[in-house]
Scaffold this active site. Structure first.
Site, PDB file in Angstrom:
ATOM      1  N   HIS A 155      12.905  43.123 -37.221  1.00  0.00           N
ATOM      2  CA  HIS A 155      11.399  42.693 -37.071  1.00  0.00           C
ATOM      3  C   HIS A 155      10.851  42.333 -35.566  1.00  0.00           C
ATOM      4  O   HIS A 155      10.223  41.579 -35.410  1.00  0.00           O
ATOM      5  CB  HIS A 155      11.136  41.336 -38.005  1.00  0.00           C
ATOM      6  N   SER A 276      -0.869  54.247 -11.469  1.00  0.00           N
ATOM      7  CA  SER A 276      -2.435  53.760 -11.679  1.00  0.00           C
ATOM      8  C   SER A 276      -3.443  54.326 -10.467  1.00  0.00           C
ATOM      9  O   SER A 276      -3.015  54.027  -9.345  1.00  0.00           O
ATOM     10  CB  SER A 276      -2.576  52.318 -12.088  1.00  0.00           C
ATOM     11  N   LYS A 282       1.245  49.593 -10.076  1.00  0.00           N
ATOM     12  CA  LYS A 282       2.044  50.014 -11.286  1.00  0.00           C
ATOM     13  C   LYS A 282       2.705  51.325 -11.428  1.00  0.00           C
ATOM     14  O   LYS A 282       2.622  52.073 -10.592  1.00  0.00           O
ATOM     15  CB  LYS A 282       0.507  50.480 -12.093  1.00  0.00           C
ATOM     16  N   GLU A 289       5.182  57.183 -23.415  1.00  0.00           N
ATOM     17  CA  GLU A 289       3.986  57.152 -24.207  1.00  0.00           C
ATOM     18  C   GLU A 289       3.546  58.353 -24.709  1.00  0.00           C
ATOM     19  O   GLU A 289       2.766  58.439 -26.125  1.00  0.00           O
ATOM     20  CB  GLU A 289       2.794  56.403 -23.309  1.00  0.00           C
TER      21      GLU A 289
END
Ligand code: ARG
Length: 475
Positions: A155, A276, A282, A289
């Site tokens: 979980h 970024s 970043k 992803e």
């Protein structure tokens, strides 16, 4: 060049041609089409339907085309409808009307099914080799971190401590099942549709068994209607690629989580990260992803083809032309994603201290208390209850499980002696999980050894299959 037209008084309308045309995507089947034409030519010749001189002329024409296609010297023209018509045009440009002889005893229906199978087998073997490369990257990382304790989750909450090598090795198992599926798919797929003709076989004395074995198939279709209409191999291939995509997606998701500032476990190498355009600080795990995101597209390709096949009457219908782009796209997608993910895995470093510090957090050793009581012959229901009370007490007092006093322990359950503290360590919990497949160092050692053996057997098996396939294509 059209392959039909004798019974028509007019050519197709521009809109009809535009919708029908598939050569801009199916031309990539050209090498397989030419190879199966060579096999078809052999049976036309050996059955006496073509005399030696004509067939050797056609054979050299086909061989020239094979090399011109490979070099990019022969390409489709705007008036070519599909790969088959483009290649027949090519042959006739070289040989004149003789080039049209190959069409005897063969239809585009069995031809396209054969081409697509050969293409799919070729790509699937390449996919298998990429999967083994990814497995090898995961297995090396798992070995590197085989002694690094970390929290295990259910979980997405701390559950029980595990060894991080065990965590990484689980992905190798999922990918092994994918390789099994590929091997199984290959067995079922190696049935040649060639010889099924338009739908009913052929009245010419051909030998479809011979063309099948020349093309590396293990047999030819036992039912010509099924032969031209069966696209199970496409649907199954799309399921296999989808599931591989899902496995990559789950790897990607873990990497994304582990690379967050909150976790801070994974340091993804610069070469596998992106920046970024506005936030200079970043460093994003875009490869992870994309691995996650591409799964959607792979599943879309599977559902698209299944939907196209659903309710389709037998035998060939033009709907079947829609089987190709999704299949091409799924292979192309994985061929991009897997090497990037393998590189990301191989170059990621994990923070052992952070993982170790997090391992006992969230009362992840509570099961050890319950198991301690079970060893003292307390029924598990009572043991579970007592361990839960320990957690509640600790939460109230803001302490860890091993910080409960002897009195506090005894008052929760009379069998909770101070000895319980001995099992309340991460190392103790890990060392006790010695069952097969458990996370103990000894079980993990066995697991990693078995995985290495399996990986090398798979690599040998698929390399041999690929060699045989390339040999057949080059024959
Ligand atoms: N381009 C077609 C396809 O991909 C080839 C088969 C055409 N057959 C036919 N009967 N029109 O399916």
């Amino acid at each position: 060049m059209a392959l039909w037209g004798g019974r028509f008084s007019d050519g197709p309308a521009q809109t009809v041609f535009a919708l029908s045309r598939s050569v801009h995507f199916d031309f990539r089947l050209a090498p397989y089409d030419l190879r199966s034409s060579l096999a078809h030519l052999d049976v036309l010749e050996s059955s006496g339907l073509l005399d030696k001189q004509v067939s050797s002329q056609i054979r050299s024409g086909l061989r020239e085309l094979i090399s011109e296609v490979a070099k990019g010297e022969f390409t489709p023209k705007p008036e070519d409808e599909d790969v088959h018509s483009a290649l027949e045009r090519g042959l006739m440009e070289k040989l004149g009307e003789v080039g049209g002889s190959l069409r005897a005893g063969r239809s585009r229906n069995d031809q396209v099914a054969t081409d697509l199978k050969l293409y799919a087998v070729d790509q699937m073997l390449h996919l298998a080799s990429l999967v083994t490369e990814l497995q090898s990257a995961l297995l090396s990382k798992a070995t590197e971190y085989k002694d690094a304790p970390a929290p295990g989750f259910t979980h997405l909450q701390h559950a029980q401590p595990i060894l991080f090598g065990h965590e990484l090795a689980k992905h190798v198992h999922a990918l092994s099942r994918d390789l099994d599926r590929i091997a199984d798919w290959l067995k079922r797929t190696k049935v040649s549709p060639l010889g099924s003709g338009a739908l009913s076989g052929s009245s010419l004395p051909l030998a479809p068994e011979k063309t099948a074995s020349a093309l590396g198939f293990s047999s030819n279709s036992a039912n010509s209607i099924d032969g031209v209409s069966d696209r199970d191999f496409v649907a199954e291939a799309l399921f296999i690629t989808s599931l591989i995509g899902v496995h990559l997606s789950r790897i990607g998701e873990e990497w994304c989580i582990w690379a967050t500032t909150e976790f801070g476990w994974a340091k993804v190498a610069d070469a596998y990260s992106t920046g970024s355009s506005i936030m200079p600080q970043k460093k994003n795990p875009d490869m992870a992803e994309l691995a996650r995101g591409k799964a959607g597209r792979l599943i879309g390709n599977l559902t698209g083809v299944l939907t196209m096949l659903k309710g389709l009457p037998f035998a060939y219908n033009r709907d079947l032309q829609e089987d190709k782009e999704p299949l091409f796209d799924s292979f192309d997608t994985l061929f991009l994603v897997i090497p990037a993910v393998a590189g990301m895995v191989a170059t990621t470093e994990f923070d052992r201290e952070k993982m170790l510090a997090a391992a006992p957090m969230g009362f992840s050793l509570a099961t050890e208390i319950a198991d301690f009581l079970v060893r003292a012959h307390i029924p598990f229901s009572q043991a579970h209850e007592a361990a839960g009370k320990c957690v509640a007490q600790c939460e109230k007092l803001g302490i860890a499980l091993h910080e409960l006093s002897d009195d506090q322990l005894i008052s929760i359950h009379p069998a909770l002696t101070s000895d319980v503290r001995k099992v309340l360590t991460v190392d103790g919990a890990l060392a006790s999980r010695t069952t097969r497949g458990g996370t103990s160092p000894s079980s993990l050692e066995v697991q990693l050894k078995d995985l290495k053996v399996e990986l090398s057997q798979n690599t040998t098996k698929f390399t041999a299959e690929s060699k045989a396939f390339s040999g057949m294509m080059g024959a």
